[in-house]
Scaffold this active site. Structure first.
Site, PDB file in Angstrom:
ATOM      1  N   SER A  29      61.950 106.938   3.643  1.00  0.00           N
ATOM      2  CA  SER A  29      61.230 108.105   4.162  1.00  0.00           C
ATOM      3  C   SER A  29      60.265 107.662   5.239  1.00  0.00           C
ATOM      4  O   SER A  29      59.799 106.515   5.237  1.00  0.00           O
ATOM      5  CB  SER A  29      60.451 108.787   3.036  1.00  0.00           C
ATOM      6  OG  SER A  29      59.579 109.776   3.553  1.00  0.00           O
TER       7      SER A  29
ATOM      8  N   TYR B 115      54.244 108.803  -4.092  1.00  0.00           N
ATOM      9  CA  TYR B 115      55.497 108.916  -3.353  1.00  0.00           C
ATOM     10  C   TYR B 115      55.509 107.965  -2.160  1.00  0.00           C
ATOM     11  O   TYR B 115      56.476 107.229  -1.932  1.00  0.00           O
ATOM     12  CB  TYR B 115      55.685 110.356  -2.885  1.00  0.00           C
ATOM     13  CG  TYR B 115      56.989 110.602  -2.146  1.00  0.00           C
ATOM     14  CD1 TYR B 115      58.176 110.769  -2.834  1.00  0.00           C
ATOM     15  CD2 TYR B 115      57.019 110.656  -0.759  1.00  0.00           C
ATOM     16  CE1 TYR B 115      59.371 110.995  -2.165  1.00  0.00           C
ATOM     17  CE2 TYR B 115      58.211 110.879  -0.070  1.00  0.00           C
ATOM     18  CZ  TYR B 115      59.373 111.053  -0.780  1.00  0.00           C
ATOM     19  OH  TYR B 115      60.555 111.271  -0.112  1.00  0.00           O
TER      20      TYR B 115
END
Length: 685
Positions: A562, A575
């Site tokens: 990501s 995250y």
């Protein structure tokens, strides 16, 4: 345009015959019908023949798979026949007999249908018929079985002369309903579609009963045609058998793919396990298959392991390598014995079938269907051997005749007509989180590019749905897995190996997210996200690397990381940290696995909202609240903060995965591709 009644009847008959494996093998045999139709040019009736064309399968035959030929021209062909030494030239002559546009290319068996004076003809490859055709005294057995209802035709390679031979048999034997073709199969005929089908089934079922009843009825033959069971070759229990198959398959596949990449198929049916447990299986396997349809797909003979299933894995692996070397030498010698100056080059010396006592059969091909069908054909061959050995002894056609067919110029031309393989053909992909969002889009793209795909997901039903939509078991299989479970990950990859023979391409995509400020982030939040993405990616990569190194064929591991592994976003510590962990795993594994030809790369998407399971599961609402926008506008919000002002969708990430693995970036490893429409804070430095 309405389907001609004779064509409709032909298709229905073909489907009934082709749907029962007792009648013919996959894509084996052909059927025809003759009838009148109006010639659109002259307006007068013209007699035509519709016959299954080259390729295709009787069980699924469509009208477009029929070749359509004019019978006046077919009947004129014997007048221009140059003789058996030049009979291949008649294949070109068939093109001049075609009627109208479209239709399939005529097969090598077309003459058999056109020259036989009957309105309907079936040519089939039933195991029972081939058992008589391959028995040492097949001619006498055919006469004993059928009397004058069915006539023996000695072996002849398929072609124009065989058609003439069968036509002569029909003329000279008015009571005959068909023939047994030595080393080949059967042909039947009839005045109507119903009569032809009934005659085909009479030959097949009569042969089945004759073989089954022969030992008791005659007091001869063999009640145990494959000999007694060898105790050390008895099948392992199912769990042990499947574990051993998964352990051996990557090694066997690497051997079978020495000359060209292959996909594998594993079979452990009762018939296969019984055959390889019997004393006579080495002798019979060495004789090779006989029917042309069989050995074109299985090669002239299989590779047979000569160790018990309980032997140490290292010993078995070493022995397989020795046997493979010997197999290649034997195959090269076979080629040299029979090749002539105009023979096509040797195509490859690796086995298509590998038999392992106590474990089963491993078959190989250029795709999963081809590998599966090769295994089905060898099972046909086992049935043929059983039947022939029951009533006599198995006596396949001479090796030189096998070579004439395997390296036939007509077969070579058929291979040249095959479409170019897709970029990921023969590659086996394992995609975690494959049932939704990025994972699903990636699975779809990889399958579309030719890969076999294991759709791995915690949601079994969703994974099964995606696998079925991708084409079912010949393209994709569902695998249930929780990537945080160490043994579960190993079991899932073993399942993929049993399905396709190995693993070549792994996409670490499984993920989830919880958006909270640091002070509200619990250890459970932290552990959950690190368990799925950091630990899960590590476990999947480790197990996949074991398989890839055993295969020795290189591979790809792709992490769906990501831009959050680079950008410090708000309320996102767990995250973002786990994505940074994944990003560094890419670099660490690329450095470690490069010596094995395994490339490790990553993809850094921006927020993928549409189609995302993560966003639909609450992450979208949390991030929308952080940025102060309505949840339904979150995708637009992400797009507007990029340089390109474009929203990132699952298929865009899938495109990047394909770009990394599709064969063009062969020298790229240890890198990340941003798929974020241009987020300047995420530029890689």
């Amino acid at each position: 345009m309405a389907t001609h009644p004779e064509v409709a009847a032909l298709l229905e008959r073909s489907h009934r015959l082709g749907s029962d494996p007792r009648n013919t093998n996959y894509a084996g045999g052909n059927a025809s019908a003759k009838g009148a139709e109006t010639d659109p040019v002259t307006g007068s009736d013209v007699e035509l023949m519709w016959v299954k064309g080259s390729g295709g399968d009787l069980g699924t035959l469509r009208e477009s798979g029929l070749a359509v030929l004019r019978m006046d021209r077919m009947r004129a062909l014997p007048d221009v026949y140059p003789g058996v030494e030049r009979e291949d030239e008649m294949v070109t002559a068939l093109d001049y007999c075609l009627h109208g546009p479209g239709g399939a290319a005529p097969s090598i068996d077309t003459a058999m249908h056109g020259l036989v004076d009957s309105a309907h003809v079936d040519h089939l490859h039933p195991d029972s018929g081939i058992a008589l055709a391959c028995a040492a005294d097949g001619e006498a057995l055919t006469r004993e079985c059928f009397g004058d209802r069915v006539v023996w035709v000695p072996w002849r390679r398929p072609g124009f002369q065989l058609g003439l031979d069968i036509a002569a048999v029909k003329r000279e034997n008015p009571r005959a309903i068909g023939v047994v073709l030595g080393g080949h199969g059967i042909t039947a005929w009839g005045d109507t579609a119903e009569e032809c089908e009934a005659n085909s089934l009479e030959i097949i079922r009569t042969a089945e009963r004759f073989i089954a009843e022969y030992p008791e009825r005659t007091g001869g033959g063999k009640a145990e045609p494959f000999g007694p069971v060898v105790e050390e070759y008895r099948p392992l229990a199912e769990d042990e058998r499947h574990a051993r198959a998964a352990a051996l398959f990557p090694v066997i596949r690497s051997l079978a793919a020495t000359d060209s990449p292959q996909v594998g198929h594993y079979t452990d049916t009762e018939d296969v396990l019984d055959f390889v447990s019997r004393a006579e299986h080495p002798r019979l396997a060495a004789l090779g298959t006989s029917c042309p349809d069989h050995f074109l797909r299985t090669k002239v003979r299989p590779l047979v392991l000569d160790l018990p299933p309980t032997a140490p894995l290292e010993e078995v692996t070493a022995r397989l390598r020795e046997l493979h070397t010997a197999y290649r030498e034997d195959y090269a010698a076979y080629y040299e014995r029979h090749a002539t100056s105009d023979s096509p080059p040797m195509r490859g010396a690796d086995p298509a079938i590998v038999l392992v006592p106590g474990v089963g059969m491993f078959s190989f091909g250029r795709n999963k269907q081809t590998a599966r069908v090769a295994g089905e054909f060898y099972l046909n061959a086992i049935n043929v051997m059983r039947g022939a050995e029951t009533v006599s002894s198995y006596a396949p056609i001479d090796e030189s005749e096998k070579f004439r067919i395997e390296y036939w110029e007509l077969e070579e031309a058929k291979l040249r007509r095959m479409p170019k393989p897709k970029p990921l053909a023969t590659r086996v992909a394992f995609v975690t989180g494959g049932a939704s969002g990025i994972g699903r889009a990636t699975a779809e793209r990889l399958a579309a590019e030719g890969a076999c795909v294991a759709v791995a997901d915690r949601d079994s039903d969703a994974a099964a749905k995606v696998a079925e939509e991708l084409g079912g078991p010949d393209t994709a299989v569902p695998v249930t897995v929780d990537v945080t479970d160490e043994e579960g990950v190993a079991a899932a990859l073993r399942e993929a190996v049993r399905a396709f023979g190995g693993v070549d391409l792994v996409v670490n995509n499984a993920g989830l997210s919880v958006s909270k400020p640091l002070l509200e982030t619990s250890t459970a939040d932290w552990d959950l996200q690190h368990g799925v993405m950091a630990r899960g990616s590590f476990l999947v990569a480790r197990e996949a690397a074991r398989i890839m190194t055993e295969q020795g064929m290189g591979g790809d591991i792709v992490y769906i990381a990501s831009k959050n592994g680079v950008v410090a976003g708000p309320n996102n510590v767990a995250y973002g940290a786990t994505k940074a962990d994944q990003a560094h795993q890419v670099r660490l594994l690329a450095a470690e696995l490069g010596e094995h030809g395994i490339r490790v790369n990553g993809v850094n998407p921006d927020g993928v909202v549409r189609g995302s399971g993560i966003f639909a599961g609450g992450w979208g609402a949390q991030r929308a609240a952080v940025y102060g926008v309505p949840e339904e506008k979150l995708g637009e919000f992400y797009a507007q903060r990029t340089l390109l002002k474009r929203e990132v969708l699952p298929e865009h990430v899938a495109n990047a995965v394909f770009t990394l693995t599709g064969g063009e970036l062969t020298h790229t490893t240890g890198t990340h591709i941003p798929v974020d429409a241009g987020v300047t804070a995420a530029f890689l430095r």
